[in-house]
Write a protein that holds these residues in place. Structure first.
Motif, mmCIF file in Angstrom:
data_model
loop_
_atom_site.group_PDB
_atom_site.id
_atom_site.type_symbol
_atom_site.label_atom_id
_atom_site.label_comp_id
_atom_site.label_asym_id
_atom_site.label_seq_id
_atom_site.Cartn_x
_atom_site.Cartn_y
_atom_site.Cartn_z
ATOM 1 N N THR A 200 0.547 -1.272 -0.012
ATOM 2 C CA THR A 200 0.165 0.082 0.290
ATOM 3 C C THR A 200 0.773 1.438 0.075
ATOM 4 O O THR A 200 1.297 2.235 -1.250
ATOM 5 C CB THR A 200 -1.444 -0.209 1.155
ATOM 6 N N GLU A 201 2.306 1.488 0.506
ATOM 7 C CA GLU A 201 2.738 2.634 0.640
ATOM 8 C C GLU A 201 3.969 2.553 -0.301
ATOM 9 O O GLU A 201 4.388 3.725 -0.513
ATOM 10 C CB GLU A 201 3.398 2.140 1.970
ATOM 11 N N ARG B 215 1.131 4.156 -2.626
ATOM 12 C CA ARG B 215 0.612 6.097 -2.463
ATOM 13 C C ARG B 215 2.278 7.131 -2.148
ATOM 14 O O ARG B 215 2.439 7.688 -3.245
ATOM 15 C CB ARG B 215 0.934 5.890 -0.638
ATOM 16 N N ASP C 298 2.785 9.674 -5.093
ATOM 17 C CA ASP C 298 3.306 11.059 -5.095
ATOM 18 C C ASP C 298 4.744 11.829 -5.519
ATOM 19 O O ASP C 298 4.409 12.213 -6.151
ATOM 20 C CB ASP C 298 3.979 11.549 -2.657
ATOM 21 N N TRP D 297 -9.016 6.258 -5.351
ATOM 22 C CA TRP D 297 -7.636 6.593 -5.196
ATOM 23 C C TRP D 297 -7.164 7.707 -4.771
ATOM 24 O O TRP D 297 -6.841 7.046 -3.411
ATOM 25 C CB TRP D 297 -6.639 6.149 -5.951
ATOM 26 N N ARG E 182 -8.114 6.629 -0.948
ATOM 27 C CA ARG E 182 -7.630 5.734 -0.648
ATOM 28 C C ARG E 182 -6.003 5.452 0.029
ATOM 29 O O ARG E 182 -5.599 4.971 0.660
ATOM 30 C CB ARG E 182 -7.449 4.132 -1.417
ATOM 31 N N TYR E 183 -5.392 6.533 -1.205
ATOM 32 C CA TYR E 183 -3.997 6.710 -0.973
ATOM 33 C C TYR E 183 -3.662 8.344 -0.503
ATOM 34 O O TYR E 183 -2.459 8.696 -0.927
ATOM 35 C CB TYR E 183 -3.019 6.386 -1.991
ATOM 36 N N ARG F 82 -0.381 7.875 4.371
ATOM 37 C CA ARG F 82 0.515 6.996 4.935
ATOM 38 C C ARG F 82 -0.440 6.071 4.891
ATOM 39 O O ARG F 82 -1.858 5.586 5.797
ATOM 40 C CB ARG F 82 1.835 7.519 5.715
#
Length: 550
Positions: free
Chosen positions: A164-165, A168, A172, A190, A193-194, A197
């Motif tokens: 997940t991170e 993300r 970014d 998204w 969700r993201y 953190r």
């Protein structure tokens, strides 16, 4: 840039007078200045600076500040404040008492120059050159090496947090590089969700919920990767550094079904640890385990001189991947010591640094006797079977023949390689000789009813046999006791200098930290050696030292 180092007799008079009054017994900084007027010179760092442009701060001062910073375990801000406010530091740096110092960001810029110029070992190697010229360290003596783990600066993530991170962090990074393109690619869900953190408390708590969320993240990641691989994707998006860790993490933990939906891979499907990513913020940080201890980060190998008539100085540090076995660094350590002119004649290590090939190549290429225990031959199951182990077979190297304990000679001799690619020789005995032997059941259980023997080529075989024989020699065991001292050096590095926790992200910057730490430890050791301070056999706290001084 000034190319003339400030000598001891050029220290401002007022600074020297006040320092003598304030520190009648001296500090490490003042005693260092008294002993070494030119530990570093501007010429040592000339290759890192342009020849044209506005002059900057003297590199030799920044180098010395960096070592003092690690000596006292200070941050950049604290080190800059020490330059501005502390008399002993001003004396060591040859500054006026009224000198305002510099902004703390200069120290990170100096480290960046060392990294960019591939000069991460410069602070330690230059220091060793000066010490070698003074006779404080010498070549062809005794040295010892051991390793310890280094925790990465990035937080180790659980698998669901990791995927997940990673996604993300990639979103970014793309938002900063190609915002217009990403705006057209990103799905509405998204953004929610993201947006934050991937902390564990934000993720679903039930097993079913976490499994479903992992597949959702996998589908989102594949959608982004498909968009990146499409013909219309900008080159800047594909070149974004965060994209590579995303591809690695997805290939490690996800597989695509025929219908395009993601599947979570089982642990047995994962690649080796060296090919996995533990954190998107430090892709070079790897997971490893040793004797029940687990960590994510790196491994540092520390080599120090251990002659009785010289200071116990660290001669080399090597930082590498956490999962790399110790023996993979032995040859590189010898090559680095050879480049410095500091090769030992005897190198004391533990069994992790020794194998048959290293015993031969260390002696042949560098004249170094690699002193360490080697692994014993595998023992057979019963006492009776042990009468027919490899050590009981005699080898005739000239005639390329092996004779068994019953006096039968081998019929084949083949040179080849084992599964790891190392050279091996195999000798096979006759089926008729083995089939008629009354002790065959104790010698081999092979279906073809004949014995095969595998061994190293002659130089490695003889070196390994000699190493195994010396392990039972009381004189060698007594000499080998000197290796234990490296444990105290690692303890000092860990407890007093923070060696086991990386300050920075990435293997190169972590390696620079270890070099600075080693230079700081050398500085303290040289000052104590020249001052006649006896070595302590065990660690002594400041409070315990008060009782000894009373």
């Amino acid at each position: 840039m000034s190319l003339k180092p400030l000598r001891i007799d050029e220290v401002p008079v007022e600074t020297a007078r006040i320092a003598a009054l304030a520190f009648p017994h001296g500090t490490i900084a003042t005693r260092l200045r008294d002993e070494f007027a030119e530990l570093y010179r501007d010429e040592d760092f000339a290759a890192l600076y342009p020849k044209r442009g506005q002059p900057g701060l003297a590199p030799w001062r920044l180098a010395l500040v960096t070592v003092l910073q690690y000596l006292e375990h200070l941050s950049d801000r604290e080190a800059a404040e020490a330059v501005r406010a502390r008399i002993d530091w001003k004396y060591a740096l040859g500054l006026e008492l009224t000198d305002p110092g510099f902004h703390f960001s200069v120290l990170s810029e100096f480290r960046a120059r060392l990294v960019a110029g591939d000069a991460t070992h410069l602070l330690l190697d230059t220091m060793l050159e000066r010490f070698k010229a003074c006779g404080l360290v010498k070549s062809r003596g005794k040295q010892r090496t051991d390793s310890t783990h280094v925790l990465g600066a990035a937080r180790d993530l659980h698998l669901l947090e990791l995927v997940t991170e990673t996604l993300r962090a990639t979103l970014d990074a793309l938002a900063a590089e190609v915002p217009d393109w990403l705006r057209g690619v990103a799905q509405p869900a998204w953004y929610e969700r993201y947006a934050h953190r991937a902390e564990n408390f934000r993720l679903p708590r039930s097993d079913a919920g976490r499994a479903a969320f992992a597949l959702t993240v996998g589908a989102d990641g594949y959608a982004l990767l498909d968009a990146l691989d499409a013909n219309g994707a900008p080159a800047a998006a594909r070149a974004t550094p965060a994209v590579a860790p995303l591809r690695t993490v997805w290939s490690t933990h996800y597989a695509r079904r025929e219908d395009g939906t993601p599947r979570w891979r089982e642990a047995k499907e994962w690649p080796p640890v060296g090919e996995r990513v533990q954190s998107p913020y430090d892709p070079e940080m790897h997971y490893s385990t040793k004797r029940g201890m687990e960590w994510s980060g790196y491994k540092v190998h520390v080599t120090e001189a251990c002659d009785d008539d010289t200071a116990r100085l660290i001669t080399h540090v090597r930082t590498g991947p956490a999962m790399l076995p110790d023996m993979a660094s032995t040859a590189a350590i010898h090559a680095a010591l050879a480049a410095k002119g500091l090769l030992p004649s005897e190198h004391y290590v533990d069994s992790g640094y020794v194998d048959a090939d290293l015993l031969v190549t260390s002696r042949r290429d560098h004249g170094v006797s690699l002193e360490g225990p080697v692994r014993a031959m595998p023992r057979r199951r019963t006492e009776a079977e042990r009468a027919y182990e490899q050590e009981h077979f005699s080898i005739d190297w000239e005639r390329e023949r092996v004779t068994c304990p019953q006096g039968k000679a081998s019929v084949t001799w083949r040179a080849g390689r084992d599964e790891a690619g190392a050279p091996r020789i195999s000798a096979v005995f006759s089926r008729s000789d083995c089939g008629a032997c009354v002790t065959r059941a104790l010698c081999t259980t092979a279906q073809e009813a004949r014995r095969s023997v595998y061994f190293h080529p002659r130089p490695e075989y003889e070196a390994l046999s000699a190493a195994r024989a010396r392990m039972d020699d009381p004189d060698w065991q007594k000499r080998y006791g000197i290796r234990a001292g490296i444990e105290g050096t690692l303890s000092q590095g860990v407890r007093a200098f923070g060696m086991r926790r990386s300050r920075y992200v990435g293997e190169i910057k972590t390696g620079l930290q270890q070099v600075c730490t080693a230079a700081a430890m050398n500085l303290a050791r040289v000052v104590n050696w020249l001052g006649g301070t006896p070595r302590a056999k065990t660690r002594v706290t400041r409070f315990a030292a008060l009782a000894e001084a009373a």
